[in-house]
Design an enzyme around this catalytic site. Structure first.
Site, PDB file in Angstrom:
ATOM      1  N   SER A   1       0.762  -1.229  -0.093  1.00 27.88           N
ATOM      2  CA  SER A   1      -0.047  -0.066   0.087  1.00 27.88           C
ATOM      3  C   SER A   1       0.807   1.427  -0.048  1.00 27.88           C
ATOM      4  CB  SER A   1      -0.864   0.115   1.202  1.00 27.88           C
ATOM      5  OG  SER A   1      -1.939  -1.192   0.973  1.00 27.88           O
TER       6      SER A   1
ATOM      7  N   LYS B   1     -13.397  -1.987   8.679  1.00 32.21           N
ATOM      8  CA  LYS B   1     -14.104  -1.607   7.698  1.00 32.21           C
ATOM      9  C   LYS B   1     -15.787  -1.251   8.054  1.00 32.21           C
ATOM     10  CE  LYS B   1     -11.597  -3.302   3.745  1.00 32.21           C
ATOM     11  NZ  LYS B   1     -11.395  -3.866   2.464  1.00 32.21           N
TER      12      LYS B   1
ATOM     13  N   ASP C   1     -13.004  -0.074  -2.958  1.00 34.61           N
ATOM     14  CA  ASP C   1     -12.873  -1.396  -3.265  1.00 34.61           C
ATOM     15  C   ASP C   1     -14.011  -1.827  -4.546  1.00 34.61           C
ATOM     16  OD1 ASP C   1     -10.888  -2.275  -1.482  1.00 34.61           O
ATOM     17  OD2 ASP C   1     -12.551  -2.997   0.120  1.00 34.61           O
TER      18      ASP C   1
ATOM     19  N   GLY D   1     -17.316  -9.297   3.609  1.00 36.00           N
ATOM     20  CA  GLY D   1     -17.528  -7.911   3.138  1.00 36.00           C
ATOM     21  C   GLY D   1     -16.992  -7.808   1.551  1.00 36.00           C
TER      22      GLY D   1
END
Length: 408
Positions: free
Chosen positions: A16, A57, A93, A120
């Site tokens: 990331s 999340k 996402d 998810g």
């Protein structure tokens, strides 16, 4: 004051910071935070923007002042932007998965999509499939009406999306389903990106189906987050440059070819030029066995050597960012292909048979080399993604391979 960073379990997300720094000019770091400190972090609002991963999340939805409709519908926030003290929760996402599908050429418009998993990421995949015009969506879970025991109910599926961790490192080689269950498939997507090719993706490749691992999704969702952070659009061309660099960094280059064709020497030169680690699988075998390869052949036989070779291949093939030199006979076992291919570009290094040495090579000494080449040439061709000739200097061969890799 945090500028930008990643909040949550950082295992598997070491890419990331690299992706964000390549996409935009801002500081970005991993920011692991204990559960008891998340609410305080959001209360202080001492950050410009955060990406959010497992297990937060869902948690952070309640801590945001605003949640965009997409994130609310999915029930998960993976990006939070601080706009003058107002925390806005978004979900990038879904942008990543839509880009993944389009990039792979997997068309869902008017199609039936089957999604493996109900967590998810599955909800994100469902939302993406709806946006891409899927006519029907079936979600497969371990329990419930649609499960892995009654896949025949959905044998008319045209698109398959895996959102489970099945096949992820270190459990590479496992597959959540056989594609035999879906004879009408037109495309396969897998959100797993380590290895670069899961067993599911390799099965799709064998069938000639459009398919992709999850690495483009990872990069594309980061691109959208960076756009939200900065307010500036990042073109697809720049995203593809970043993705190409990331892929080149993590993939292995695997050299195969006849005994004595120069795989080790060229491999070392290639590793030095590419900045990758080098591993000679024959040396790893000898080290594991505690004896030389001629001694393994003499004392235990070729079958014992091949079994140990396959074990080493599985271990080495799970690495990333390496140059691997395989033994000349690695292609004689079909099961060696998948571990080498999962993270690697396989290069067949060729050299004229008349120039091949035989000293210290049991198979070469016991078999006529031209006959050995006749038997193995089709196997090398079946394994290889690229070919290169070692007819000049070692550096010439390395140059040739690098030029071929740059075309990928």
């Amino acid at each position: 004051m945090i500028e930008y960073g990643l909040l949550g379990e950082t295992l598997g997300h070491s890419f990331s910071p690299q992706i964000h720094k390549a996409l935009a000019d801002y500081g970005y770091r991993l920011y692991p935070t204990p559960p008891g400190q998340v609410e305080e972090l959001f209360r202080r609002r001492e950050f410009k923007g955060l990406n959010v991963t497992i297990p937060y999340k869902q948690t952070v939805i309640l801590l945001c002042d605003e949640v965009d409709p997409r994130a609310a519908a999915i029930g998960a926030v993976n990006t939070v932007v601080n706009r003058d003290g107002t925390l806005i929760g978004c979900n990038t996402d879904i942008d990543g998965l839509i880009y993944l599908a389009r990039r792979a050429g997997v068309d869902m418009a008017g199609k039936k999509a089957v999604i493996l998993g109900s967590g998810g990421t599955s909800r994100t995949a469902q939302a993406a499939a709806r946006e891409l015009g899927a006519a029907e969506i079936a979600v497969i879970s371990r329990q419930g009406e649609d499960n892995y025991e009654n896949l025949s109910r959905h044998e008319d599926a045209q698109v398959l999306i895996n959102t489970t961790p099945v096949g992820m490192f270190p459990n590479a080689g496992a597959s959540p389903v056989s594609l035999d269950a879906f004879p009408r498939l037109e495309g396969v997507l897998d959100v797993v990106y380590n290895p670069l090719r899961t067993a599911l993706i390799m099965e799709a490749e064998r069938r000639g189906l459009p398919c992709s691992c999850g690495l483009p999704m990872l990069a594309a969702q980061a691109r959208r987050a960076a756009e939200l952070f900065t307010g500036e659009a990042i073109p697809d061309r720049r995203l593809e440059e970043v993705l190409s660099g990331l892929t080149a960094q993590v993939r292995n280059v695997v050299l195969i070819g006849m005994p004595g064709c120069g795989k080790s020497a060229v491999g070392r030169a290639l590793a030095r030029r590419l900045g990758k680690e080098f591993a000679d699988l024959d040396l790893l075998i000898a080290e594991r066995a505690g004896k030389s390869i001629p001694d393994i052949f003499a004392q235990e036989g070729e079958d014992a050597f091949r079994a140990l070779e396959t074990q080493i291949v599985r271990e080495a093939g799970a690495r990333t960012g390496c140059v691997l030199s395989a033994g000349g006979g690695v292609v004689t076992r079909e099961e060696n292909y998948a571990p080498l291919h999962q993270n690697g570009v396989i290069v067949h290094l060729r050299r004229d048979v008349s120039l091949l040495p035989t000293a210290g090579r049991p198979v070469s000494q016991s078999t006529d080399l031209r006959e050995l080449w006749r038997r193995r040439a089709p196997l090398y061709a079946a394994f290889a993604d690229l070919t290169a000739d070692n007819a000049g200097t070692i550096e010439d061969a390395a140059d040739q391979i690098i030029k071929e890799l740059e075309k990928l």
